[in-house]
Design a protein around this motif. Sequence first.
Motif, PDB file in Angstrom:
ATOM      1  N   TYR A  37      53.526  26.632  39.538  1.00 16.49           N
ATOM      2  CA  TYR A  37      53.097  28.009  39.779  1.00 16.49           C
ATOM      3  C   TYR A  37      53.208  28.471  41.230  1.00 16.49           C
ATOM      4  O   TYR A  37      52.819  29.595  41.546  1.00 16.49           O
ATOM      5  N   GLN A  38      53.760  27.644  42.115  1.00 16.50           N
ATOM      6  CA  GLN A  38      53.744  27.995  43.531  1.00 16.50           C
ATOM      7  C   GLN A  38      54.528  29.272  43.845  1.00 16.50           C
ATOM      8  O   GLN A  38      54.217  29.956  44.820  1.00 16.50           O
ATOM      9  N   ASN A  86      50.792  22.604  41.034  1.00 19.81           N
ATOM     10  CA  ASN A  86      51.309  23.232  42.253  1.00 19.81           C
ATOM     11  C   ASN A  86      52.781  23.578  42.111  1.00 19.81           C
ATOM     12  O   ASN A  86      53.223  24.678  42.444  1.00 19.81           O
ATOM     13  N   THR A 110      49.249  35.969  38.405  1.00 19.03           N
ATOM     14  CA  THR A 110      49.754  35.050  37.382  1.00 19.03           C
ATOM     15  C   THR A 110      49.101  33.677  37.510  1.00 19.03           C
ATOM     16  O   THR A 110      48.817  33.009  36.498  1.00 19.03           O
ATOM     17  N   LYS A 111      48.836  33.258  38.743  1.00 18.97           N
ATOM     18  CA  LYS A 111      48.276  31.926  38.970  1.00 18.97           C
ATOM     19  C   LYS A 111      46.785  31.850  38.695  1.00 18.97           C
ATOM     20  O   LYS A 111      46.268  30.773  38.347  1.00 18.97           O
ATOM     21  N   GLU A 130      48.143  23.861  48.009  1.00 21.98           N
ATOM     22  CA  GLU A 130      48.685  25.024  47.304  1.00 21.98           C
ATOM     23  C   GLU A 130      48.487  26.279  48.140  1.00 21.98           C
ATOM     24  O   GLU A 130      47.391  26.549  48.642  1.00 21.98           O
ATOM     25  N   LYS A 155      54.714  31.892  41.901  1.00 18.44           N
ATOM     26  CA  LYS A 155      54.175  33.010  41.137  1.00 18.44           C
ATOM     27  C   LYS A 155      53.163  33.798  41.967  1.00 18.44           C
ATOM     28  O   LYS A 155      52.522  33.263  42.862  1.00 18.44           O
ATOM     29  N   HIS A 199      45.201  29.952  35.808  1.00 18.37           N
ATOM     30  CA  HIS A 199      45.379  28.498  35.919  1.00 18.37           C
ATOM     31  C   HIS A 199      44.410  27.925  36.949  1.00 18.37           C
ATOM     32  O   HIS A 199      43.932  26.795  36.790  1.00 18.37           O
ATOM     33  N   TYR A 200      44.132  28.678  38.027  1.00 15.21           N
ATOM     34  CA  TYR A 200      43.108  28.254  38.980  1.00 15.21           C
ATOM     35  C   TYR A 200      41.767  28.078  38.274  1.00 15.21           C
ATOM     36  O   TYR A 200      40.983  27.185  38.597  1.00 15.21           O
ATOM     37  N   GLU A 225      52.516  33.399  47.115  1.00 14.27           N
ATOM     38  CA  GLU A 225      53.870  32.892  47.000  1.00 14.27           C
ATOM     39  C   GLU A 225      54.651  33.270  48.268  1.00 14.27           C
ATOM     40  O   GLU A 225      54.270  34.185  48.998  1.00 14.27           O
TER      41      GLU A 225
END
Length: 624
Positions: free
Chosen positions: A544-545, A541, A551-552, A503, A547, A555-556, A507
């Motif tokens: 959200y790749q 991956n 924003t990510k 990942e 974003k 989620h991380y 972006e």
Amino acid sequence: MTITPHYRTIKGLLQTRSFSIDEYQREYKWERDNIEELVTDLQNKFLTYYSPGDRPKNATEYGDYFLGSIIVTQRGTKSYLIDGQQRVTSLTLLLIYLYREAQTRDLPVKSTLEPLIFSDDYGERKFNLDITERVPALRALFNGEPYATTGKDESIATIMSRYRDLEDLDLAGELGEGLETFIYWLIGNVGLIEISTASDQHAYSIFETMNDRGKPLSPVDMLKAYLLGGIDDAENRASANQVWKKTVLELNSWGPEPDTERDASFVKAWLRAQYAESTRDRRAGSVDRDWELIGSAFHRWVRDNEQRIGVGDTTRNIRLMTSDIPFFARAYRTILDARSNYTAGLEPVFYNAHNEFTWQSTVLLAPLIVGDDDETVRRKFAAVATYLDIWIMRRTVNYIRVAYSSVSYAMWSLCRDIRGLSLPELIDTLRIKLEQDEKEVSLEGSPSRGRSGIRDLRLNQFSKRYIFHLLARLTSYTDYQSGRPDTFDKLVDRTMKNPWDIEHIWEDAFERYSSDFSDKQEFRDTRNHIGGLLLLPADVNRSYQDKPFETKAPHYAKQNLYAASLTEAAYRHQPQFVSFIEREHLPFKAYETFGKFEQMERRELVLELAHRVWDPKRLDQYMP
């Protein structure tokens, strides 16, 4: 019966020819070892003729190389392969790889390679390996395009895997300025016998005759015959033969799929590890010596070196067949198990197998002494595998090749230096070697090569597989040191329904970061740096790749601790993680935004973690 044998160079075989196979023929089955052996044999033979500075025209003066025979039957304008599809398919993949490398380097030979891969059929490309279901995969490889193998048949998945192996072996990089000369030698001096018939019946009759009647003895069979011939007593001879047959059966039937060539791979590894005292000089015109001769004809090499090995009479031959070889074969099966299964105490063997380091099995056998107990064998394996793990990573983070032929000399030298050592002697020797090695190449760089190690490690064709491995190691290490299970084997398992992928934290949006970079290329280079990469499940991956980090980040926080450490959440309810950070004095840090400066900080964290993961002090745990 009309049978016409012809000697064909690769150019003569493939130019303006079209080959197919019957639907009921077996799948394309070659494995990495087969491709590696083919490429290494071709490269080694070429290098016996080539001298730096040679031009392509010099290849006409080089010697030839024979690849065996194929059986072909004609049906109209198309040739059907009755025997030989494995080799022809592999040669096609090699030619596509060489074509793309020649194209990248703008070498004139690319136009010579094209008609060996496809022909012009009224303005359309017709691949010379004309097997309908495989053509889309070959076209994608030729064009350098991605191709998904999901839902495709076994042969297509194998074709894509073997092509990736060719890229990993990096033959073009190994040959350097000699690449174009090699290509001309390959297509003009390497050949095989084409046995052509006018009917299928004749072709299959020849195939059955060649494969069922008078099948030549394998090198392992000839080695056994030689050793049994030196045993006078019939009863002893029969007993030794029974032990030998049991040993070979256990080797060849190991694992989920039997392999009739595994016994030969074992014998090569054992003889090289325990007895090879010389290797070919690294210059043109050099002759093969122990290391190479064992690889090509070990049964003859044993006969020529019986005093060194300790055979030649009844007592010594019985000992070798009933004691020495079974001992090393059992050890070899332990290596096979540890390569395939993440085994407690032998994790480094699995690490090196994931990095596809082919010499591992040979080197691990070198320090063994017949009679070593099981615990000593395992500790020796773990110590040598740990050394290799560190040695490999130091090189790959500096873009130094560790492919089969690149490190052949180094592995011969290592086997010689650790051969037959006791466990304490072995660990002391490996520790000294790593200390000496670090002066030349380390995780922080290789000054003599102008390399900067992890601080300059970026994602590219060479490094991708090693970066994936490195990220998996950092991820599993961080979790394990924080009280979670060690999941390295899960992180690298590509057969999972939802496998882990690399990942990018950023972006792919240059506009967002343009104030920090002079141009798009600088942005891409920085985006691909190890400090800006993570491992995440493929579905996360993909979702959200594209974003931005802000924003990510939430989620991380739900993922592994190495990814979650970018967020505040990782530090709030993870006391063992916080304890790990404090204990190791590591610069983990949460970020609200993640720009160029933050990525520079993250690079230092990667380096600090790597120093702990690939710490030579790991050898101490194997001391008795």
